[in-house]
Design a protein around this motif. Structure first.
Motif, PDB file in Angstrom:
ATOM      1  N   SER A 147       0.818  -1.214   0.000  1.00 32.84           N
ATOM      2  CA  SER A 147       0.000   0.000   0.000  1.00 32.84           C
ATOM      3  C   SER A 147       0.853   1.265   0.000  1.00 32.84           C
ATOM      4  CB  SER A 147      -0.971  -0.004   1.181  1.00 32.84           C
ATOM      5  OG  SER A 147      -0.254  -0.025   2.382  1.00 32.84           O
ATOM      6  N   ASN A 148       2.145   1.153   0.311  1.00 35.58           N
ATOM      7  CA  ASN A 148       3.031   2.327   0.291  1.00 35.58           C
ATOM      8  C   ASN A 148       3.818   2.461  -1.011  1.00 35.58           C
ATOM      9  OD1 ASN A 148       2.305   3.240   2.822  1.00 35.58           O
ATOM     10  ND2 ASN A 148       3.785   1.939   3.844  1.00 35.58           N
ATOM     11  N   ILE A 149       3.567   1.572  -1.970  1.00 39.48           N
ATOM     12  CA  ILE A 149       4.247   1.672  -3.267  1.00 39.48           C
ATOM     13  C   ILE A 149       3.688   2.859  -4.042  1.00 39.48           C
ATOM     14  CG2 ILE A 149       4.461   0.575  -5.531  1.00 39.48           C
ATOM     15  CD1 ILE A 149       4.726  -2.063  -4.154  1.00 39.48           C
ATOM     16  N   LEU A 150       4.577   3.614  -4.657  1.00 39.05           N
ATOM     17  CA  LEU A 150       4.181   4.760  -5.473  1.00 39.05           C
ATOM     18  C   LEU A 150       4.379   4.430  -6.949  1.00 39.05           C
ATOM     19  CD1 LEU A 150       5.932   7.597  -3.453  1.00 39.05           C
ATOM     20  CD2 LEU A 150       3.524   6.986  -3.395  1.00 39.05           C
ATOM     21  N   ASP A 151       3.452   4.872  -7.780  1.00 38.37           N
ATOM     22  CA  ASP A 151       3.662   4.728  -9.220  1.00 38.37           C
ATOM     23  C   ASP A 151       4.217   6.045  -9.758  1.00 38.37           C
ATOM     24  OD1 ASP A 151       1.338   6.129  -8.841  1.00 38.37           O
ATOM     25  OD2 ASP A 151       0.254   5.210 -10.496  1.00 38.37           O
ATOM     26  N   ALA A 152       4.617   6.059 -11.010  1.00 36.80           N
ATOM     27  CA  ALA A 152       5.278   7.224 -11.596  1.00 36.80           C
ATOM     28  C   ALA A 152       4.382   8.463 -11.559  1.00 36.80           C
ATOM     29  CB  ALA A 152       5.698   6.918 -13.029  1.00 36.80           C
ATOM     30  N   ALA A 153       3.095   8.284 -11.781  1.00 37.50           N
ATOM     31  CA  ALA A 153       2.171   9.426 -11.779  1.00 37.50           C
ATOM     32  C   ALA A 153       2.110  10.068 -10.392  1.00 37.50           C
ATOM     33  CB  ALA A 153       0.782   8.976 -12.219  1.00 37.50           C
ATOM     34  N   ALA A 154       2.078   9.239  -9.339  1.00 37.82           N
ATOM     35  CA  ALA A 154       2.025   9.769  -7.970  1.00 37.82           C
ATOM     36  C   ALA A 154       3.307  10.508  -7.624  1.00 37.82           C
ATOM     37  CB  ALA A 154       1.784   8.633  -6.984  1.00 37.82           C
ATOM     38  N   VAL A 155       4.456   9.971  -8.052  1.00 39.22           N
ATOM     39  CA  VAL A 155       5.745  10.621  -7.781  1.00 39.22           C
ATOM     40  C   VAL A 155       5.815  11.958  -8.504  1.00 39.22           C
ATOM     41  CG1 VAL A 155       8.244  10.436  -8.107  1.00 39.22           C
ATOM     42  CG2 VAL A 155       6.951   8.467  -7.320  1.00 39.22           C
ATOM     43  N   SER A 156       5.360  12.001  -9.760  1.00 40.74           N
ATOM     44  CA  SER A 156       5.414  13.259 -10.515  1.00 40.74           C
ATOM     45  C   SER A 156       4.503  14.315  -9.900  1.00 40.74           C
ATOM     46  CB  SER A 156       5.058  13.022 -11.973  1.00 40.74           C
ATOM     47  OG  SER A 156       3.701  12.674 -12.109  1.00 40.74           O
ATOM     48  N   ARG A 157       3.315  13.910  -9.425  1.00 44.35           N
ATOM     49  CA  ARG A 157       2.415  14.859  -8.756  1.00 44.35           C
ATOM     50  C   ARG A 157       3.046  15.377  -7.466  1.00 44.35           C
ATOM     51  NH1 ARG A 157      -1.631  11.178 -10.054  1.00 44.35           N
ATOM     52  NH2 ARG A 157      -1.558  10.331  -7.951  1.00 44.35           N
ATOM     53  N   LYS A 158       3.651  14.467  -6.697  1.00 42.97           N
ATOM     54  CA  LYS A 158       4.253  14.834  -5.410  1.00 42.97           C
ATOM     55  C   LYS A 158       5.403  15.822  -5.591  1.00 42.97           C
ATOM     56  CE  LYS A 158       5.793  12.478  -1.214  1.00 42.97           C
ATOM     57  NZ  LYS A 158       6.076  11.186  -0.626  1.00 42.97           N
ATOM     58  N   ARG A 159       6.223  15.603  -6.630  1.00 45.11           N
ATOM     59  CA  ARG A 159       7.377  16.474  -6.873  1.00 45.11           C
ATOM     60  C   ARG A 159       7.030  17.705  -7.698  1.00 45.11           C
ATOM     61  NH1 ARG A 159      12.050  12.172  -8.660  1.00 45.11           N
ATOM     62  NH2 ARG A 159      11.947  10.843  -6.820  1.00 45.11           N
ATOM     63  N   GLY A 160       5.868  17.710  -8.329  1.00 42.28           N
ATOM     64  CA  GLY A 160       5.474  18.844  -9.145  1.00 42.28           C
ATOM     65  C   GLY A 160       6.203  18.905 -10.476  1.00 42.28           C
ATOM     66  N   ILE A 161       6.542  17.750 -11.051  1.00 43.91           N
ATOM     67  CA  ILE A 161       7.233  17.685 -12.336  1.00 43.91           C
ATOM     68  C   ILE A 161       6.475  16.745 -13.257  1.00 43.91           C
ATOM     69  CG2 ILE A 161       9.511  18.223 -11.383  1.00 43.91           C
ATOM     70  CD1 ILE A 161      10.168  15.260 -11.382  1.00 43.91           C
ATOM     71  N   SER A 162       6.876  16.707 -14.517  1.00 41.57           N
ATOM     72  CA  SER A 162       6.201  15.818 -15.464  1.00 41.57           C
ATOM     73  C   SER A 162       6.696  14.375 -15.266  1.00 41.57           C
ATOM     74  CB  SER A 162       6.458  16.257 -16.901  1.00 41.57           C
ATOM     75  OG  SER A 162       7.788  15.994 -17.254  1.00 41.57           O
ATOM     76  N   ILE A 163       5.921  13.411 -15.774  1.00 42.65           N
ATOM     77  CA  ILE A 163       6.289  11.999 -15.657  1.00 42.65           C
ATOM     78  C   ILE A 163       7.614  11.739 -16.377  1.00 42.65           C
ATOM     79  CG2 ILE A 163       5.635   9.651 -16.331  1.00 42.65           C
ATOM     80  CD1 ILE A 163       2.784  10.326 -15.688  1.00 42.65           C
ATOM     81  N   ASN A 164       7.829  12.407 -17.495  1.00 44.99           N
ATOM     82  CA  ASN A 164       9.068  12.237 -18.256  1.00 44.99           C
ATOM     83  C   ASN A 164      10.285  12.662 -17.430  1.00 44.99           C
ATOM     84  OD1 ASN A 164      10.274  11.320 -20.557  1.00 44.99           O
ATOM     85  ND2 ASN A 164      10.186  13.300 -21.601  1.00 44.99           N
ATOM     86  N   GLU A 165      10.139  13.733 -16.640  1.00 51.00           N
ATOM     87  CA  GLU A 165      11.247  14.221 -15.811  1.00 51.00           C
ATOM     88  C   GLU A 165      11.556  13.280 -14.645  1.00 51.00           C
ATOM     89  OE1 GLU A 165      11.324  18.990 -15.898  1.00 51.00           O
ATOM     90  OE2 GLU A 165       9.410  18.130 -15.253  1.00 51.00           O
ATOM     91  N   VAL A 166      10.595  12.473 -14.248  1.00 49.62           N
ATOM     92  CA  VAL A 166      10.830  11.499 -13.168  1.00 49.62           C
ATOM     93  C   VAL A 166      11.905  10.499 -13.600  1.00 49.62           C
ATOM     94  CG1 VAL A 166       9.805   9.606 -11.836  1.00 49.62           C
ATOM     95  CG2 VAL A 166       8.536  11.719 -12.160  1.00 49.62           C
ATOM     96  N   PHE A 167      11.838  10.047 -14.853  1.00 52.53           N
ATOM     97  CA  PHE A 167      12.743   9.032 -15.343  1.00 52.53           C
ATOM     98  C   PHE A 167      14.040   9.593 -15.923  1.00 52.53           C
ATOM     99  CE2 PHE A 167       8.541   7.002 -15.572  1.00 52.53           C
ATOM    100  CZ  PHE A 167       8.795   5.930 -14.741  1.00 52.53           C
ATOM    101  N   HIS A 168      13.976  10.814 -16.436  1.00 54.10           N
ATOM    102  CA  HIS A 168      15.146  11.425 -17.072  1.00 54.10           C
ATOM    103  C   HIS A 168      15.541  12.686 -16.324  1.00 54.10           C
ATOM    104  CE1 HIS A 168      14.407   8.604 -20.285  1.00 54.10           C
ATOM    105  NE2 HIS A 168      13.173   9.076 -20.411  1.00 54.10           N
ATOM    106  N   LYS A 169      16.652  12.621 -15.609  1.00 57.49           N
ATOM    107  CA  LYS A 169      17.110  13.776 -14.844  1.00 57.49           C
ATOM    108  C   LYS A 169      17.642  14.842 -15.794  1.00 57.49           C
ATOM    109  CE  LYS A 169      18.610  10.946 -11.006  1.00 57.49           C
ATOM    110  NZ  LYS A 169      19.765  10.468 -10.262  1.00 57.49           N
ATOM    111  N   PRO A 170      17.235  16.099 -15.598  1.00 57.59           N
ATOM    112  CA  PRO A 170      17.801  17.161 -16.437  1.00 57.59           C
ATOM    113  C   PRO A 170      19.271  17.387 -16.061  1.00 57.59           C
ATOM    114  CG  PRO A 170      16.237  18.070 -14.853  1.00 57.59           C
ATOM    115  CD  PRO A 170      16.205  16.585 -14.700  1.00 57.59           C
ATOM    116  N   LEU A 171      20.105  17.675 -17.055  1.00 61.14           N
ATOM    117  CA  LEU A 171      21.529  17.876 -16.803  1.00 61.14           C
ATOM    118  C   LEU A 171      21.852  19.255 -16.313  1.00 61.14           C
ATOM    119  CD1 LEU A 171      22.932  15.992 -19.894  1.00 61.14           C
ATOM    120  CD2 LEU A 171      22.880  15.211 -17.549  1.00 61.14           C
TER     121      LEU A 171
END
Length: 171
Positions: A147-171
Motif C-alpha cells: 500500500s506504500n508503493i508509489l507509481d510514476a504518476a504519484a511521484v510526478s504529482r508529489k514532486r510537481g514535475i512531469s512523468i518524463n522528468e521522473v525518469f530522465h534527470k535534467p543535466l
C-alpha cells in the motif's frame, strides 16, 4: 500515500485461505474450540484485500474472512508484471522486503506473501520475510509495503514535475 479503496462489486474476485488457527478456551465443562482464518481475495489484476474471520466453525470463519477481505480491497500499482520499486513493509515485529524482479523470474516468496502477490497479479517479485514468522504479522507487513508503493504518476504529482522528468534527470 494512502491507497484508494476499491468497491468489490465490479471485480471478479478469487478467495485464497492463507492460515487457519484453532483456539481453545477452557471452561468449567471442558474446552470450547473456535477458529480464525486469514483469507486473501484478489482479481489477479492489481486489486487485493486481506481479511480475518473468527467463528466456531471453519467454514463460517473462512466466509467471514472473505467478507472482511472484500471490504479491505486496495489497488496495487504494477509495472510490467512486477512492482515499480523496492519497499519494506512493517507490522509489529514482522518485516517484509519486496523487490522487483525481471520478467520470467516468478514469485519468489513464502506462503503468506506468495498468496498476496499471486492474488494481486504480480508475476515477478522477490520477497523476504524478516523477523516474525507469524502469518498475521507477515500478511499485515506485506500489505503495508504494497500500500506504500508509489507509481510514476504519484511521484510526478508529489514532486510537481512531469512523468518524463521522473525518469530522465535534467543535466
Amino acid at each position: 500515500m494512502k491507497v484508494k479503496k476499491v468497491s468489490p462489486s465490479e471485480l471478479d474476485l478469487k478467495e485464497r485461505v492463507v492460515h487457519i488457527n484453532r483456539v481453545a478456551k477452557v471452561v468449567k465443562g471442558g474446552r470450547n474450540f473456535s477458529f480464525n482464518a486469514i483469507v486473501v481475495v484478489g482479481d489477479g489484476n492489481g486489486h487485493v484485500g486481506v481479511g480475518l474471520g473468527k467463528a466456531n466453525e471453519v467454514t463460517d470463519a473462512i466466509a467471514k474472512g472473505a467478507d472482511n477481505a472484500r471490504k479491505n480491497l486496495v489497488r496495487i500499482p504494477r509495472l510490467k508484471g512486477t512492482i515499480p520499486h523496492e519497499i519494506v513493509g512493517k507490522s509489529g515485529a514482522g518485516k517484509v522486503f519486496l523487490k522487483p524482479a525481471s520478467p520470467g523470474t516468478g514469485v519468489i516468496a513464502g506462503g503468506p506473501v506468495r498468496a498476496i502477490m499471486e492474488s494481486a497479479g504480480v508475476q515477478d517479485v522477490f520477497a523476504k520475510s524478516i523477523g516474525s514468522s507469524n502469518p498475521h504479522n507477515v500478511i499485515k507487513a506485506a500489505m503495508n509495503g504494497l500500500s506504500n508503493i508509489l507509481d510514476a504518476a504519484a511521484v510526478s504529482r508529489k514532486r510537481g514535475i512531469s512523468i518524463n522528468e521522473v525518469f530522465h534527470k535534467p543535466l
